[in-house]
Design a protein around this motif. Structure first.
Motif, PDB file in Angstrom:
ATOM      1  N   PHE A 141       8.072   8.496   4.865  1.00 59.89           N
ATOM      2  CA  PHE A 141       7.064   8.521   5.927  1.00 59.89           C
ATOM      3  C   PHE A 141       6.980   9.864   6.649  1.00 59.89           C
ATOM      4  CE2 PHE A 141       8.813   4.194   5.559  1.00 59.89           C
ATOM      5  CZ  PHE A 141       7.660   3.517   5.187  1.00 59.89           C
ATOM      6  N   ARG A 169      -2.427   5.639  14.495  1.00 59.05           N
ATOM      7  CA  ARG A 169      -1.809   4.918  13.394  1.00 59.05           C
ATOM      8  C   ARG A 169      -0.386   5.398  13.157  1.00 59.05           C
ATOM      9  NH1 ARG A 169      -5.168   4.633   7.925  1.00 59.05           N
ATOM     10  NH2 ARG A 169      -6.507   3.510   9.398  1.00 59.05           N
ATOM     11  N   GLN A 170      -0.152   6.711  13.241  1.00 57.16           N
ATOM     12  CA  GLN A 170       1.196   7.247  13.057  1.00 57.16           C
ATOM     13  C   GLN A 170       2.143   6.758  14.159  1.00 57.16           C
ATOM     14  OE1 GLN A 170      -0.130  11.400  12.907  1.00 57.16           O
ATOM     15  NE2 GLN A 170       0.859  11.577  10.887  1.00 57.16           N
ATOM     16  N   ARG A 213       1.870   3.903  15.878  1.00 59.17           N
ATOM     17  CA  ARG A 213       2.184   2.491  15.629  1.00 59.17           C
ATOM     18  C   ARG A 213       3.215   2.372  14.510  1.00 59.17           C
ATOM     19  NH1 ARG A 213      -3.528   1.768  16.491  1.00 59.17           N
ATOM     20  NH2 ARG A 213      -3.878   1.770  14.236  1.00 59.17           N
ATOM     21  N   ARG A 214       3.064   3.216  13.463  1.00 60.63           N
ATOM     22  CA  ARG A 214       4.016   3.178  12.355  1.00 60.63           C
ATOM     23  C   ARG A 214       5.411   3.584  12.820  1.00 60.63           C
ATOM     24  NH1 ARG A 214       2.154   6.571   7.420  1.00 60.63           N
ATOM     25  NH2 ARG A 214       0.632   4.871   7.368  1.00 60.63           N
ATOM     26  N   ARG A 216       6.934   0.635  14.628  1.00 52.43           N
ATOM     27  CA  ARG A 216       7.262  -0.442  13.680  1.00 52.43           C
ATOM     28  C   ARG A 216       8.507  -0.105  12.883  1.00 52.43           C
ATOM     29  NH1 ARG A 216       1.557  -0.746  12.736  1.00 52.43           N
ATOM     30  NH2 ARG A 216       1.804   0.518  10.862  1.00 52.43           N
TER      31      ARG A 216
END
Length: 855
Positions: free
Chosen positions: A474, A770-771, A773-774, A777
């Motif tokens: 990632f 989005r990054q 949130r990733r 998570r």
């Protein structure tokens, strides 16, 4: 300070809501179990008090035989005449009531309850104490008529005029339903079948000269205790068991208590898990809230608040949290108890939900649990809050403790862990079951505490491994998520500990249950030589007509009956041991593979002979040729000669000790009423098992209480019995996961608030929604998997030690369910993703400029 505390509590009520939910769940299970048990106990106390005779005379009850042997202890019906002549007796009745009869309809379906409650077949008497009254039809007259209770008739669709078959110990009786009786009190869930008193003794006990008890009503002015004393003096109290109405109600309540204890302990188990996991959640919540309020607390200190006031302020917030959680939990517990009462009603136990009992002990216990757990969990964060110096008001500092060395934890964890490991090692090496179980319990508690204490020490090495692939997979987002999880080892360890507790439990029990299943499978393969076993689903005895039906079936070769009976043996060392003995017919070695140390089956089955487990014989000074004094139910005594020593207990699983077994001829002399508990069946030469099975099933259609099983079916039955325990563990795991998810959500949510400025800066330099949130998570996933790895590792150690305890009881196979373990790890990663959804969404919606300007 009080005003500031209240404002602070109201300002953070949203962040405290998840912690309050843990308190609510734990209090709900505690309060629900107490309300439910109190309600059922009060209801049945009324039932027992209203239906019990003033004095009841029963056979002496030293060796109870009904459940395992199927026999019924009786007394002479003529004893009623002697009792009736006693001064102070207003009325006396010879009662006949049995639980070993099976009643089926014309379609060969049992009319009895499917909930485990008994079918009571008895003589019809109408008194002011009767729990039922005749509401339609007429009383039974003669051998061909019966009454049925209205609940059973409605549940099974039986009407007046229908034909039933009563399979009793003396034989089979076809009867016609001539009346319906309705309960006037609580229906305990049993099915009641009433016969004419003139024939009940003959049809149910084999003789009209027998009765199961004598019920006595006292004359006016005579107390129950005085009447009991007079009857005992007249008939000899040593030969019979006399109980007053109060004593009988107390005895019945004790039996009911054992049933309620199962439900109570299950619910308290859920409460315990909720409490234990909730503690971690509350500790984390208060620790992070205090860390975020460092400047606020420092300002209070600068304005003159001393350490005691700050500590009292935090504990007051905990008190308010516990008070709110306890109040809501008590309400939820009342609803839970209501649901349990309604659930019992669907199973035929018709309790009135409007009569629920909430004793004074219930709210006291509920508030003690709720307030106690929040105080305990908040105490350490409160102490840390009190340590904040006034200078913290001028600096952007966190509460002392997050960066302190973990030396104390390392030493404490090592000491406790060493003691726990020593206890588990002692468990594995122990040679007695009691000692091994005690060491296992101590080892489980100590190693759990050690893992919780030392958990933060394991955060960095384990998470570096678990998240090692994140940077490659990632990129920078993966690297940041790993570092965030490593930032505060104490917080990460406490968050993961909530999940670890549940998974350690499920890991240990999964290994134990898998080992039990594998051990039973091995024992069945090694010991069972019969083509089929005919047996009741709950291992209770059945009538002898079943054996006759099996023997008449075309293609049946050998049929060996097993009967069980309670006995008491007087050993050479002076001990009197109560145990269960088995009796078998000829041909035992053809259906059960027994390894003999000395002697063999023919000698053991001979009249007046007995076989004994070799270890039991060695421990108590027995050998082949020894005479073993044996007492059977009803006070019958004899001496049996030991003629064989075996290396296994052939009736294992029925509360046996010593592996005693003898022939049916011996049992017929001393316990002639014992019923068959199993039939071992081999096909005749020329008939294959596949051809014989459908014939057996057709022959046994009139006997729905028994089933035909081969080895595979028998294994499946054992597995299903073990699965009940495993399902309970899974339910506990589910509760632990729910609260653990709340803990992860709470930790991440508070962490997002704590890192608001950092998140704003990351967004400002180009980190996308989005990054972001990733990143959150992945942080959640690695924390959840870390908890799973610790829990499963600990659980595997516990499971192996549990198997060593089981091995002392003959269950020697060790099996590790790798599929379950892998599934749990994957499930933990999913739990991490789910727990991060809301915090990640909230973080991604932050206004960048507002986040950068956040104080």
């Amino acid at each position: 300070m009080l005003k500031a505390t209240l404002r602070s509590f109201l300002a953070h009520k949203g962040r405290l809501a998840l912690s309050a939910l843990a308190v609510i769940l734990s209090v709900a299970f505690v309060a629900g179990s107490l309300i439910f048990s109190d309600t059922v106990t009060r209801t049945f106390d009324r039932l027992f008090a209203s239906t019990a005779a003033d004095v009841t005379v029963q056979p002496e009850q030293d060796l109870r035989s009904t459940r395992l042997s199927g026999s019924v202890q009786t007394l002479p019906a003529a004893l009623r005449d002697r009792v009736a002549k006693v001064d102070g007796v207003a009325a006396a009745r010879a009662e006949v009531s049995v639980q070993n009869a099976v009643v089926v309809d014309r379609h060969h379906r049992s009319v009895g309850p499917t909930t485990g409650a008994p079918t009571l077949t008895m003589a019809w008497y109408v008194t002011h104490r009767s729990p039922v009254k005749l509401t339609s039809g007429h009383a039974p007259h003669g051998a061909g008529e019966v009454l049925l209770d209205a609940d059973t008739a409605g549940r099974r669709g039986v009407r007046i005029g229908d034909t039933l078959t009563v399979q009793a110990q003396p034989g089979t009786l076809r009867v016609r339903v001539v009346g319906i009786a309705t309960f006037t009190t609580t229906n305990p869930g049993a099915a009641l079948v009433f016969l004419d008193p003139a024939v009940a003794g003959r049809e149910l006990l084999g003789s009209s000269a027998k009765a199961t008890s004598i019920s006595v009503d006292a004359a006016a002015g005579v107390s129950d205790a005085e009447l009991k004393h007079r009857i005992g003096a007249a008939i000899g109290s040593g030969a019979y068991d006399l109980k007053t109405a109060g004593e009988r109600a107390k005895s019945a309540a004790a039996g009911l208590g054992r049933f309620l204890d199962v439900i109570k302990y299950v619910m308290l188990g859920f409460a315990g898990v909720a409490l234990l996991v909730g503690v971690f959640l509350i500790v984390n919540t208060f620790t992070m809230l205090i860390a975020q309020r460092t400047r606020e607390l420092g300002l209070l200190r600068a304005l003159g608040a001393d350490r005691r006031q700050v500590r009292r302020s935090v504990l007051t917030e905990a008190f308010l949290l516990g008070l709110a959680g306890s109040t809501l939990g008590l309400a939820a517990g009342t609803g839970l108890a209501f649901g349990l009462v309604r659930l019992l009603s669907t199973f035929g136990m018709n309790l009135k939900a409007t009569e629920m009992v909430i004793g004074w002990a219930t709210p006291v216990t509920a508030y003690a649990v709720g307030l106690g757990v929040t105080f305990v969990a908040a105490y350490l964060p409160a102490r840390r809050a009190a340590a904040v110096s006034p200078m913290a008001a001028l600096a952007d500092a966190e509460v002392a403790g997050s960066g302190k060395p973990l030396t104390v934890r390392a030493i404490t964890g090592a000491v406790i862990g060493t003691a726990g490991a020593a206890a588990l090692a002692g468990c594995a090496a122990a040679t007695s079951t009691g000692r091994a179980a005690s060491l296992l319990g101590a080892g489980v508690v100590l190693t759990l505490i050690a893992t919780v204490v030392a958990g933060p020490l394991l955060v960095r090495p384990v998470i570096r491994v678990l998240g090692g692939a994140f940077p490659a997979l990632f990129g920078p987002v993966g690297r940041m998520s790993q570092r965030n999880a490593l930032r505060n080892p104490r917080r990460t360890g406490a968050t993961a500990a909530a999940l670890m507790v549940g998974l350690a439990l499920v890991g240990g029990m999964s290994v134990a249950s898998a080992s039990m299943s594998a051990s039973f499978d091995r024992q069945i393969d090694e010991n069972l030589g019969a083509d089929f076993i005919v047996q009741n689903a709950n291992f209770t005895p059945f009538t002898r007509q079943v054996k006759d039906g099996v023997a008449r079936t075309r293609g049946v070769g050998l049929v060996v009956a097993q009967r069980l009976t309670p006995v008491a043996v007087r050993l050479p060392d002076g001990d009197r041991v109560r145990t269960t003995a088995a009796a078998y017919g000829a041909g035992l070695d053809d259906v059960v593979h027994i390894t003999y140390v000395q002697g063999g089956s023919p000698a053991a089955l001979a009249d007046g002979r007995v076989a004994v487990d070799a270890d039991f014989a060695r421990d108590h000074g027995l050998r082949v040729g020894s005479v073993l004094p044996v007492e059977f139910p009803g006070g019958r005594h004899t001496g049996l000669t030991v003629s064989a020593l075996t290396d296994q207990d052939v009736a294992e699983g029925f509360g046996t000790e010593g592996g005693l077994y003898f022939g049916l001829a011996t049992l017929a002399k001393y316990a002639p009423d014992a019923q068959d508990s199993a039939l071992y069946v081999n096909a005749a030469p020329g008939t294959g098992p596949a051809d014989l099975r459908p014939r057996l099933e057709r022959a046994l259609e009139p006997y729905p209480q028994v089933q035909v099983r081969d080895q595979a079916d028998y294994k499946e039955l054992v597995h299903s019995q073990i699965a009940v325990l495993l399902y309970l563990v899974y339910a506990l795991l589910g509760l632990a996961i729910v609260i653990a998810v709340l803990g992860v959500v709470n930790t991440l949510a508070l962490s997002v608030v704590e890192r608001t400025r950092e998140i704003g800066l990351l967004r400002a330099i180009g980190l996308g929604r989005r990054q972001l949130r990733r990143m959150i998570r992945l942080e959640s996933v690695v924390i959840a998997v870390f908890g799973a790895v610790l829990g499963l590792g600990l659980g595997l150690v516990w499971g192996v030690c549990m198997q060593r305890v089981l091995a002392l009881r003959g269950l020697t196979a060790l099996a590790i369910p790798w599929g379950t373990i892998v599934a749990v790890v994957i499930g933990s990663a999913v739990v991490g993703v789910v727990a991060a959804l809301l915090p990640a969404l909230r973080a991604s919606r932050m206004n960048v400029l507002a986040a950068i300007a956040h104080e």
